[in-house]
Design an enzyme around this catalytic site. Structure first.
Site, PDB file in Angstrom:
ATOM      1  N   ASP A   1       0.835  -1.207   0.000  1.00  0.00           N
ATOM      2  CA  ASP A   1       0.000   0.000   0.000  1.00  0.00           C
ATOM      3  C   ASP A   1       0.867   1.253   0.000  1.00  0.00           C
ATOM      4  O   ASP A   1       2.005   1.243   0.475  1.00  0.00           O
ATOM      5  CB  ASP A   1      -0.846   0.074   1.277  1.00  0.00           C
ATOM      6  CG  ASP A   1      -1.777  -1.096   1.426  1.00  0.00           C
ATOM      7  OD1 ASP A   1      -2.141  -1.697   0.414  1.00  0.00           O
ATOM      8  OD2 ASP A   1      -2.125  -1.408   2.589  1.00  0.00           O
TER       9      ASP A   1
HETATM   10  N1  URA Z   1      -1.175  -5.931   4.031  1.00  0.00           N
HETATM   11  C1  URA Z   1      -1.622  -4.680   4.041  1.00  0.00           C
HETATM   12  O1  URA Z   1      -2.619  -4.372   4.683  1.00  0.00           O
HETATM   13  N2  URA Z   1      -0.959  -3.757   3.322  1.00  0.00           N
HETATM   14  C2  URA Z   1       0.161  -4.031   2.610  1.00  0.00           C
HETATM   15  O2  URA Z   1       0.727  -3.136   1.986  1.00  0.00           O
HETATM   16  C3  URA Z   1       0.620  -5.348   2.612  1.00  0.00           C
HETATM   17  C4  URA Z   1      -0.061  -6.288   3.339  1.00  0.00           C
END
Ligand code: URA
Length: 235
Positions: free
Chosen positions: A105
């Protein structure tokens, strides 16, 4: 050089994975010597035939690249962003075209692998390989033992029960907890949603390892080529 299946050739050229190459073929995006080929079994001569994808000539890539990046927060995991936000590719100063394996993310930091080897990327992304991804999450509130047990056995997110995970508390302070969680699935925003499902909002999230590869001494925003041992660590 002998004959090679068209979809493998496209993957070898670093255009995309073999599976996505099949979609390109079936959708009529691929020409061999000027003729559209939609038959998946087609073999080509990789040294003589001219192959185009979306009318661009592609060439076999014998120079595969494998990179690990310490993604900082505030970068988007994509090659180009429609809103002109900073992307992870902006952090890597090489001429070859590479792309991220999976995604983190915008607000997640940590280990991200990138390559131009479509088959390698596909293998690492495929759920059947069960590759462990290790995260460290700082979450709101002091997390209880029972909550850790729930996360370990699986919680329901988006109507789906997560697979068993390895979870342990690695620190507590001022109404916050630091938790290490190891999962092998890769659902969208999975770790954040798992903590939300047990009543703890994630304050920050960092991926520290992908399989046996970890961040070692990399600093945020920095990258390096994977060693042969790291490349081969996926078997
Ligand atoms: N899980 C999440 O919530 N975000 C990420 O970026 C990777 C795994």
């Amino acid at each position: 050089m002998g004959k090679i299946r068209l979809q493998k050739f496209i993957a070898n050229c670093g255009v995309t994975s073999r599976r996505k190459a099949e979609d390109l073929i079936v959708n009529g995006k691929v020409k061999v010597n000027g003729v559209i080929i939609t038959e998946l079994g087609t073999k080509i001569n990789s040294t003589k035939d001219i192959v185009t994808v979306n009318n661009d000539i592609i060439m076999e890539n014998n120079n595969f690249i494998y990179i690990k990046l310490y993604k900082p927060e505030g970068y988007i995991t994509t090659v180009k962003d429609q809103f002109a936000r900073k992307t992870v590719i902006d952090l890597i100063s090489i001429n070859e075209r590479i792309y991220p394996i999976g995604r983190l993310d915008y607000n997640t930091s940590g280990l991200l692998l990138l390559t131009n080897d479509g088959d390698f990327a596909n293998k690492l992304m495929h759920p059947k390989f069960h590759i462990n991804k290790t995260y460290e999450a700082e979450v709101k509130g002091l997390i209880k033992k029972e909550t850790i047990e729930k996360l370990k056995t699986g919680v329901t997110i988006d109507g789906y029960k997560t697979a068993p995970a390895m979870v342990k508390v690695i620190g507590n302070s001022h109404n916050k907890s630091n938790v290490q969680i190891i999962i092998h699935e890769g659902k969208n925003r999975q770790v954040r949603k798992m903590f939300n499902a047990v009543g703890h909002n994630v304050i920050s999230l960092k991926r520290t390892a992908f399989g046996k590869i970890n961040l070692d001494n990399l600093l945020p925003g920095k990258w390096e080529y994977l060693s042969n041992d790291e490349i081969n660590s996926f078997g």
